[in-house]
Design an enzyme around this catalytic site. Sequence first.
Site, PDB file in Angstrom:
ATOM      1  CG  ASP A 192      -1.486  -9.782   3.641  1.00  0.00           C
ATOM      2  OD1 ASP A 192      -1.095 -10.039   4.777  1.00  0.00           O
ATOM      3  OD2 ASP A 192      -2.580 -10.144   3.205  1.00  0.00           O
ATOM      4  CG  ASP A 203      -8.896 -13.885   1.731  1.00  0.00           C
ATOM      5  OD1 ASP A 203      -8.904 -12.738   1.254  1.00  0.00           O
ATOM      6  OD2 ASP A 203      -7.842 -14.418   2.149  1.00  0.00           O
TER       7      ASP A 203
END
Length: 884
Positions: free
Chosen positions: A480, A70
Amino acid sequence: MRRTRILTAVLALAAGLLSGAPTALAADPPAPKLAADTYTWKNARIDGGGFVPGIVFNRSEKNLAYARTDIGGAYRWQESSKTWTPLLDSVGWEDWGHTGVVSIASDSVDPNRVYAAVGTYTNSWDPKNGAVMRSADRGASWRKADLPFKLGGNMPGRGMGERLAVDPNRNSVLYLGAPSGKGLWRSTDSGVSWSQVANFPNVGNYAQDPSDTSGYASDNQGIVWVTFDESTGTAGSATKTIYVGVADKDNAVYRSTDAGATWQRLAGQPTGHLAHKGVLDAKNGYLYLAYSDKGGPYDGAKGRLWRYTTGTGTWTDISPVAEADTSYGFSGLTVDRRKPGTVMATAYSAWWPDTQIFRSTDSGATWSKAWDYTSYPNRENRYTMDVSSSPWLTWGANPQPPEQTPKLGWMTEALEIDPFNSDRMMYGTGATVYGTENLTNWDGGGKFAIRPMVQGLEETAVNDLASPPSGAPLLSALGDIGGFRHTDLTKVPSMMFTQPNFTTTTSLDFAESNPNTVVRTGNLDSGPHIAFSTDNGANWFAGTDPSGVSGGGTVASAADGTRFVWSPEGAGVHHATGFGTSWQASAGIPAGAIVESDRVDAKTFYGFKSGKFYVSTDGGATFKASPASGLPGGDSVRFKALPGGKGDVWLAGGAADGAYGLWHSTDGGASFTKLSNVEQADTIGFGKAAPGASYQTLYTSAKIGGVRGVFRSTDKGASWTRINDDAHQWGWTGAAITGDPRVYGRVYVSTNGRGVLYGDSSGGGTTDPGPGPDPTPTGACKVTYTITSQWSGGFQADVQLTNTGTGPWTGWSLAWTFTDGQRLSQAWNTEAAQSGSTVTAKNVGWNANVAAGASVSFGFTASRSDTNAKPAAFKLGEQTCAVA
């Protein structure tokens, strides 16, 4: 697990990426000639670390597969090494959004061709429109067709697809589904130009959150997939039947039976859900559809699987469980091209206790699950899992049943069975790519083995980096997955930072004179936002938050590790003696300031906020604003104090509509001098001094001499050497940079989605000599010729030329002969030409000078026949080189 990527993009926005090039001033001096050095770049291995929403196998050539990420570009599978090769590292600073890949398509008529639809955000965070990249050499090189709208590789709905598709019969025809109400687009010239399909009846209407004023969740997710029925065409003529998925819960699927001339909504289709995927089994005449009530990749509470019989128009609900028993939507969807009737799907949004994978061998009439309960909460798995190659995938967790570690996954929207091998299946998660090579064990009641298939695919967003003078060479703060302590850059660390596990680490620091003391801050939904280590980051313990803290912010350790200053989100700047058990508010400095420490004086700390520099000499208790003026007015600034130099501070940052560049202070921030030879700079870091130099080496991601790149200075910023090249740009590199204090020339560079890159010099710096006659170098030489990638009809090679003589070269020209009909197609870091079978590669301006013992490297792509023998001899002028 990917929300922090949005914040990284906002950081890029603040850094001035969106304001374009600076306005040239009439008084600007001529651009200086740039020095350059040839560097070798590698990733500090983490393996994965982010969401892989798409995996695509070529349908006509074995072992040819691509993965899209992404925000971190696209990759090609290398079967010989079982690794992934990055394909979009050439994306530059101004086009940083083109590292977000919303779709990828591999041409089955001509497997050398691959296409990528790129663009990261459809709202204002990404200043540029999207594009379709096209390659005729499997991604080794690209050409670009700009689009008149934006694409959203990191937007909601990015796991749906594929939005980009090549006609399997007439491969000059491609379709692209657009978001934001822009409709369906078509190219009839192999992606060179695009036009809207004016008669397509539905642009979509679904948005994750229509009330979101940022434009992120409120964007119409648009046209989400295109699927051809290859059985309705012949080679060279356009495929007649095309299915298109639309983000519209009432009108999700459309079809054309006349090669796109007209379109109709499929009659009788189910409503109330979004069709994430549409996969066709042309042999049996079934179109399978995976539905969810949400667009994903995080959300989705209900879903169904449907089968459409293309010959009769019959719809059949083939869901493996009753809708009342679901708490998830379906997205991952694939069929076995070798065994028609075998279909698989994923419960992509099943976060707890685990994702689920379903398999049917009778076209969806019956299903089995990858795992099921024996007696709750105990479960039995049809698979085994070995994550020893990426051990951090256990997250250091010890969950209670029915959860397990490692998990089967989450956000599992990419799922593909190899069309040439029924035993191989790959699927993407929010953290890695998993796969198996004995999938059909499932059908016989045995267990299939899952392991990471992710080596080479590096997809972390990097917020901060540190290279202490002793202990581990690299500590990282990541989005993350928190961050890692690398004791060996070539190996995956055993675990990310734990106790606590921050979802995102925002800042880290170590005590300069006591590198065993390390501090990090980060984000956590519930729990502390600061942690400490007394063994160089190997083990951690949590600190205590002051009242009101909502995010990690920035943190600084005193030079001796006895005290800390912390500027968290949600609270003002605080200071503490010891390991943060009792914080006191700091006076004289505004909330949200960036904080750093002097690397010599343990009581001196620095801060910056909104154009003002602040100094504390009492351990962070009180700060005073410096009288320094002319600094950047915004907060897109990163600054550091030089190790071993009291009061020696470097500050980088700004924006193109104001002050922007690199500043230096030698009086503890009382005054700053702007370097006139640096137009823009976003990071600053220090590394080991060059041989014979007394001052540490500087590193920066900057614009110097009109060129954006990564630069090094060995003379306190008086001159600069570019150390990356146009093939190695990695989009945005503005978060952090640091040199290695133990290895001269080594630098660690942050990226927003391509992980931590580290570079080592393969030769001394060289200065651009300007134009001159063709070089006629003499002296001994050695050549290393390496084929780095090879495919049907083409290959890529790297050449390293080493000066093994006693004197320097001021230019070079290397010649060799191809013996198998190879033809040069593209080259970089050299001016290369081919006449007959002879290739001549000459220096470009910046890599002409090669000192004795130094090397220069360049690369190229070329076509080939079935054989591809390496050249047997190389000549440097009239001198024959040794071949390594």
